[in-house]
Scaffold this active site. Structure first.
Site, PDB file in Angstrom:
ATOM      1  N   GLY A  10     -39.323  57.718  33.430  1.00 22.20           N
ATOM      2  CA  GLY A  10     -38.843  56.348  33.253  1.00 22.20           C
ATOM      3  C   GLY A  10     -39.899  55.490  32.577  1.00 22.20           C
ATOM      4  CB  THR A  62     -32.873  50.958  38.049  1.00 23.57           C
ATOM      5  OG1 THR A  62     -32.826  51.719  36.833  1.00 23.57           O
ATOM      6  CG2 THR A  62     -34.073  51.391  38.875  1.00 23.57           C
ATOM      7  CG  ASP A 102     -36.351  40.890  41.022  1.00 19.78           C
ATOM      8  OD1 ASP A 102     -36.520  42.077  40.682  1.00 19.78           O
ATOM      9  OD2 ASP A 102     -35.590  40.117  40.407  1.00 19.78           O
ATOM     10  CE1 TYR A 125     -32.053  49.178  41.997  1.00 20.79           C
ATOM     11  CE2 TYR A 125     -32.360  46.807  41.815  1.00 20.79           C
ATOM     12  CZ  TYR A 125     -32.852  48.086  41.695  1.00 20.79           C
ATOM     13  OH  TYR A 125     -34.159  48.279  41.286  1.00 20.79           O
ATOM     14  CE  LYS A 129     -35.932  49.889  44.586  1.00 21.50           C
ATOM     15  NZ  LYS A 129     -36.663  51.120  44.219  1.00 21.50           N
TER      16      LYS A 129
END
Length: 284
Positions: A10, A62, A102, A125, A129
């Site tokens: 990535g 992601t 964030d 998402y 996380k």
């Protein structure tokens, strides 16, 4: 150090591998084809007998909008994977350095978020996380650092800078002006991740480059760095996006790097400095 980098192909993983190799580390670079972090047996096989000093987890799903349609995959790849990695690192003695986001915050606060603010994710998402952070807190036994970052960009892989450069020949561009965050260069972030690894620092950190902007303002900066007219960008609201995005975005994604500052660790530079370097690299 002997290090394992999960998610090594990535945009962040690529810079992390490069940074560690430049520092003289013995690096094992793993992508999904060689290490599925959501598979406990695969993680155990990779970590327990690897003799690693540090395991970096830059692997994640992601695709924010795709996560909305497949919450089980999101939690497997972003949460359960952290359980397996944390447990394997605890048993092997490796220090885990994990990258979070964030998106764990709802974006309603009118000042930057620090590490002791309570998360309230609004998307699948973000929830996956945050669940991953919880798994590390429970299973790592204190031997882990969790690093939240935002709006990453670099010379490798898809990101906003590459997207804007691909659109720079258009007469007009439109980007939202009601989402704010801290653009963060993957090369700079990789350096801080390695610092936390070398010093085996535990706990939660926010790590971003200095400078907070809207996407509209950031796109103007990208165009200016590329020698293009920044006035070709016009601001729009998130509500005006067509088609609308399935996953809600935090209006305020600005992260206060408070724990980093209080720990005496050096802050990252302003994002405009690495932005010029990344634009020059992408334009060749």
């Amino acid at each position: 150090m002997r290090v394992l980098v999960a998610g090594a192909v990535g945009q962040l993983g690529t810079d992390l591998v490069r940074r560690c190799e430049e520092a003289g580390d013995d690096v094992v670079a793993a992508d999904r084809s060689t290490l599925d972090v959501g598979d406990r047996a695969a993680v155990d096989a990779a970590v327990l007998d690897g003799g690693f000093d540090v395991v970096f987890n830059a692997a994640a799903w992601t695709a924010v909008d795709a996560c909305e349609a497949d919450p089980e995959r999101a939690h497997r790849d972003n949460a359960l994977a952290c359980r397996w990695l944390a447990d394997a690192c605890r048993r092997s003695g490796a220090h885990l350095v994990h990258v979070s986001t964030d998106y764990v915050f709802d974006g309603t606060k009118d000042v930057p978020y620090h590490e002791w603010d309570r998360p309230n994710p609004q998307s699948v998402y973000g929830a996956s996380k945050w669940s991953g952070e919880h798994e590390i807190a429970v299973h790592a036994g204190g031997g882990a650092a969790v690093v939240r970052t935002s709006w990453i960009f670099g010379a490798h892989g898809p990101n906003m800078v590459a997207t804007v450069l691909g659109l720079r020949d258009r007469d007009e561009l439109a980007f939202v002006d009601d989402q704010r965050g801290c653009p963060t260069a993957t090369a700079d972030l990789a350096g801080m991740l390695r610092t936390l690894a070398v010093e085996r620092v535990p706990g939660l950190f926010h790590v971003t480059n200095a400078g907070a902007v809207s996407w509209y303002e950031f796109v103007r900066d990208v165009l200016e760095a590329a020698g293009e007219d920044p006035d070709k960008v016009r601001p729009i609201r998130t509500a005006d996006l067509d088609p609308p995005r399935p996953a809600p975005r935090p209006a305020n994604s600005v992260l206060d790097n408070r724990a980093l500052r209080l720990s005496g660790l050096p802050p990252l530079r302003h994002y405009r400095e690495p932005l010029q370097q990344v634009v020059d690299a992408l334009l060749g």
